[in-house]
Design a protein around this motif. Structure first.
Motif, short mmCIF file in Angstrom:
data_model
loop_
_atom_site.label_atom_id
_atom_site.label_comp_id
_atom_site.label_asym_id
_atom_site.label_seq_id
_atom_site.Cartn_x
_atom_site.Cartn_y
_atom_site.Cartn_z
N LEU A 80 0.83 -1.21 0.00
CA LEU A 80 0.00 0.00 0.00
C LEU A 80 0.86 1.26 0.00
O LEU A 80 0.55 2.23 -0.70
N LEU A 81 1.95 1.24 0.76
CA LEU A 81 2.85 2.40 0.81
C LEU A 81 3.48 2.67 -0.56
O LEU A 81 3.56 3.81 -1.00
N VAL A 82 3.90 1.60 -1.22
CA VAL A 82 4.49 1.75 -2.56
C VAL A 82 3.44 2.21 -3.57
O VAL A 82 3.69 3.10 -4.39
N LEU A 83 2.25 1.63 -3.51
CA LEU A 83 1.17 1.98 -4.43
C LEU A 83 0.76 3.45 -4.27
O LEU A 83 0.62 4.17 -5.27
N LEU A 84 0.60 3.89 -3.04
CA LEU A 84 0.22 5.29 -2.79
C LEU A 84 1.31 6.24 -3.27
O LEU A 84 1.01 7.33 -3.79
N SER A 85 2.56 5.84 -3.10
CA SER A 85 3.67 6.67 -3.57
C SER A 85 3.60 6.84 -5.09
O SER A 85 3.74 7.96 -5.61
N TRP A 86 3.35 5.74 -5.79
CA TRP A 86 3.24 5.81 -7.25
C TRP A 86 2.06 6.69 -7.69
O TRP A 86 2.20 7.52 -8.59
N ILE A 87 0.92 6.51 -7.04
CA ILE A 87 -0.28 7.27 -7.42
C ILE A 87 -0.06 8.77 -7.22
O ILE A 87 -0.36 9.58 -8.10
N MET A 88 0.50 9.16 -6.08
CA MET A 88 0.72 10.58 -5.79
C MET A 88 1.72 11.18 -6.77
O MET A 88 1.54 12.31 -7.24
N CYS A 89 2.77 10.44 -7.10
CA CYS A 89 3.79 10.96 -8.02
C CYS A 89 3.25 11.08 -9.44
O CYS A 89 3.55 12.06 -10.14
N ILE A 90 2.45 10.12 -9.85
CA ILE A 90 1.86 10.17 -11.20
C ILE A 90 0.89 11.33 -11.33
O ILE A 90 0.90 12.06 -12.32
N LEU A 91 0.05 11.53 -10.31
CA LEU A 91 -0.92 12.62 -10.35
C LEU A 91 -0.21 13.98 -10.34
O LEU A 91 -0.59 14.90 -11.08
N ASN A 92 0.82 14.10 -9.52
CA ASN A 92 1.58 15.35 -9.48
C ASN A 92 2.25 15.63 -10.82
O ASN A 92 2.19 16.76 -11.34
N SER A 93 2.87 14.62 -11.39
CA SER A 93 3.55 14.79 -12.67
C SER A 93 2.57 15.12 -13.79
O SER A 93 2.86 15.94 -14.67
N LEU A 94 1.41 14.50 -13.74
CA LEU A 94 0.38 14.78 -14.75
C LEU A 94 -0.07 16.24 -14.66
O LEU A 94 -0.23 16.92 -15.68
N LEU A 95 -0.26 16.73 -13.44
CA LEU A 95 -0.65 18.12 -13.24
C LEU A 95 0.43 19.07 -13.77
O LEU A 95 0.12 20.03 -14.49
N GLN A 96 1.68 18.80 -13.42
CA GLN A 96 2.77 19.66 -13.86
C GLN A 96 2.90 19.67 -15.38
O GLN A 96 3.12 20.73 -16.00
N SER A 97 2.74 18.51 -16.01
CA SER A 97 2.86 18.40 -17.46
C SER A 97 1.71 19.13 -18.17
O SER A 97 1.91 19.81 -19.18
N LEU A 98 0.50 18.97 -17.63
CA LEU A 98 -0.65 19.67 -18.22
C LEU A 98 -0.50 21.19 -18.07
O LEU A 98 -0.92 21.94 -18.96
N MET A 99 0.09 21.63 -16.96
CA MET A 99 0.34 23.06 -16.77
C MET A 99 1.34 23.58 -17.79
O MET A 99 1.26 24.73 -18.22
N MET A 100 2.27 22.72 -18.20
CA MET A 100 3.26 23.12 -19.21
C MET A 100 2.61 23.35 -20.56
O MET A 100 3.05 24.20 -21.34
#
Length: 324
Positions: free
Chosen positions: A143-163
């Motif tokens: 669960l710790l690994v899964l949550l880490s992946w989900i948070m990082c993917i969502l953050n990266s998606l937001l940053q990329s869309l902002m670009m």
């Protein structure tokens, strides 16, 4: 580029570490060697942790995940750099640049999260040893690994869309060997206020949060170790987290160095050189740090090499001609 995007440039130029032609061959050989060592070393860690039943513990589960992240993180930048040097071209297209930024953010932030999760694992192991197996059960680890992946993917998606909302008019030279988010925002000719707010907020939350977790874990670990009466007990307790502490120190010091150098005016080249430390050198050194002083890892790696040696010999024997 797409509706609403006024970008007039389809390609960017990655200026790299040096524009001197005589240094390109040296840079190619150096970075190819470091990349191969990084991939091979981290693959060995993954193979050892998965093949040895003695290493089927939370600590090595997280270490294997960290090695996967390190391979992906390095593979996001170095292969493109090597191709550009080989082709004597510095060009990267707009789509490729945004894609590189996306994966760089995913795996870069995952480094922070994995190191934080590993610090929590050491905290439980040293401060609550009797409840370690109950607390760090397979479900929680996954669960710790899964949550880490989900948070990082969502953050990266937001940053990329902002670009994608930014326009690039005339400045298309990136003083780096990869597309770095902050550098790209600085090159934009449209309003970047919202991008900067999101970028710095994410940096504080997703970078500072894990760091605060690491500091808290180690404050408790140090307090517990100081409470141990015997010198041997203190040494054994500290040795279980020495490798992780070394990697954390190396990673955060290099990241801090990069952003301090980027804050100084006219230091883009210095920032690019400093970036080599956390994008290439740190992932390359991690397997050595975790294996040189770890007897369990040494034993597992030795078993991997012995098994590979015998398998190779068996295959050679099968292909030998039989004598009637």
């Amino acid at each position: 580029m797409g509706p609403g995007n006024n970008t007039q440039i389809s390609d960017f130029l990655l200026l790299g570490l040096s524009e001197e032609p005589e240094l390109q061959t040296l840079l190619f050989g150096l970075f190819l060697s470091m990349y191969l060592i990084t991939v091979f070393g981290n693959l060995l860690i993954i193979l050892a942790a998965s093949s040895d039943s003695h290493l089927h513990t939370p600590m090595y589960f997280f270490l294997a995940n960290l090695s996967i992240v390190e391979i992906c993180f390095t593979s996001t930048t170095i292969p493109k750099m090597l191709v550009n040097i080989q082709k004597k071209s510095k060009v990267i297209n707009y789509t490729g640049c945004i894609t590189q930024i996306y994966f760089l953010i995913v795996f870069g932030v995952l480094d922070f999260f994995m190191l934080s999760v590993m610090a929590y694992d050491r905290f439980v192991a040293i401060c609550h040893p009797l409840h370690y197996t109950v607390i760090m059960n397979p479900r929680l680890c996954g669960l710790l690994v899964l949550l880490s992946w989900i948070m990082c993917i969502l953050n990266s998606l937001l940053q990329s869309l902002m670009m994608l909302r930014l326009s690039f008019c005339t400045h298309f030279q990136i003083p780096h060997f990869f597309c770095e988010l902050n550098q790209m925002i600085q090159l934009a000719c449209s309003d970047t206020f919202l991008n900067n707010v999101v970028m710095y907020f994410a940096a504080v939350l997703l970078g500072g949060g894990p760091f605060a977790g690491i500091l808290y874990s180690y404050s408790k670990i140090v307090s517990t170790i100081l409470g141990i009466s015997s010198a041997l007990g203190k040494y054994k307790a500290f040795s279980t987290c020495a490798s992780h502490l070394s990697v954390v120190s190396l990673f955060y010091c290099t990241v801090l160095g990069v952003y301090l150098s980027s804050a100084v005016p006219q230091s883009s080249h210095a920032s690019a050189v400093a970036s080599v430390m956390y994008t290439v050198v740190t992932p390359m050194l991690n397997p050595f740090i975790y294996s040189l002083r770890n007897k369990d890892m040494k034993r597992a790696l030795k078993a991997v090499f012995v098994k590979a040696y015998f398998m190779t010999n068996c295959q050679r024997t099968e292909h030998l001609p039989t004598i009637a």
